[in-house]
Enzyme design. Structure first.
Site: not given
Ligand code: APR
Length: 167
Positions: A8, A31-32, A118-120
């Site tokens: 984390d 992660v956000d 991740g989500v993107y």
């Molecule tokens: N610590 C480290 N890495 C993390 C954590 C954490 N606590 N939580 C998730 N991750 C990893 C995920 O496994 C992924 O590999 O961070 C990476 C990025 O994933 P997302 O958080 O989904 O970010 P992203 O793909 O850039 O999407 C951004 O998601 O939450 C929304 O507001 C955000 O709209 C934006 C979008």
């Protein structure tokens, strides 16, 4: 030095952590969500006031209740198949994060999540390759650069990429 950490990002004791934010800088999931939950409600007030921002750019706020003094909110691209400038935008998100870190004046250690992977929907292998390329470019400007993976598979991708000699 570039190191790989699996876990984390909110727990890391570094000067700055990077957030994979949305353009509105209003918090979200992944992660956000974890960063906002750990930093407390002051963070969303501080970040939202600086938004919206363009994809590929980044802003810096305090870390509030986090161990990290600063949070750099970077907006990576949404993956649309790879022909809409995604690679360049992702590279820019890392570059502008480093610019913000250097601009703060007191950041010697910085940790990044896998922005957009991740989500993107950005394919992990390619996202990791871009991340490591930009990290290497800035390696000498920082004491520690941490590539933070949330799962072992991504950690392995970072380790593999770091073991490859730079092109
Ligand atoms: N610590 C480290 N890495 C993390 C954590 C954490 N606590 N939580 C998730 N991750 C990893 C995920 O496994 C992924 O590999 O961070 C990476 C990025 O994933 P997302 O958080 O989904 O970010 P992203 O793909 O850039 O999407 C951004 O998601 O939450 C929304 O507001 C955000 O709209 C934006 C979008």
């Amino acid at each position: 030095m570039i190191e790989v950490f699996v876990g984390d990002i909110t727990e890391l004791e570094v000067d700055a952590i990077v957030n994979a934010a949305s353009r509105a800088l209003a918090g979200g999931g992944g992660v956000d969500g974890a960063i906002h939950a750990a930093a407390g409600p002051e963070l969303v007030r501080a970040s939202r006031a600086l938004g919206p921002i363009e994809t590929g750019s980044a802003v810096i706020t305090p870390g509030f209740r986090l161990p990290a003094r600063h949070v750099i909110h970077a907006v990576g691209p949404i993956w649309h198949g790879g022909r809409q400038g995604e690679a360049e935008l992702l590279e820019r998100a890392y570059e502008t994060s480093f610019e913000r870190a250097l601009g703060a004046g007191d950041v010697r250690s910085i940790a990044f999540p896998a922005i957009s992977a991740g989500v993107y929907g950005y394919p992990k292998e390619s996202a990791v390759e871009i991340a490591v390329r930009v990290m290497r470019r800035h390696e000498k400007e920082f004491r520690r650069i941490v590539a933070c993976a949330f799962d072992e598979r991504t950690g392995t991708l970072y380790r593999r990429e770091l073991s490859v000699r730079p092109k």
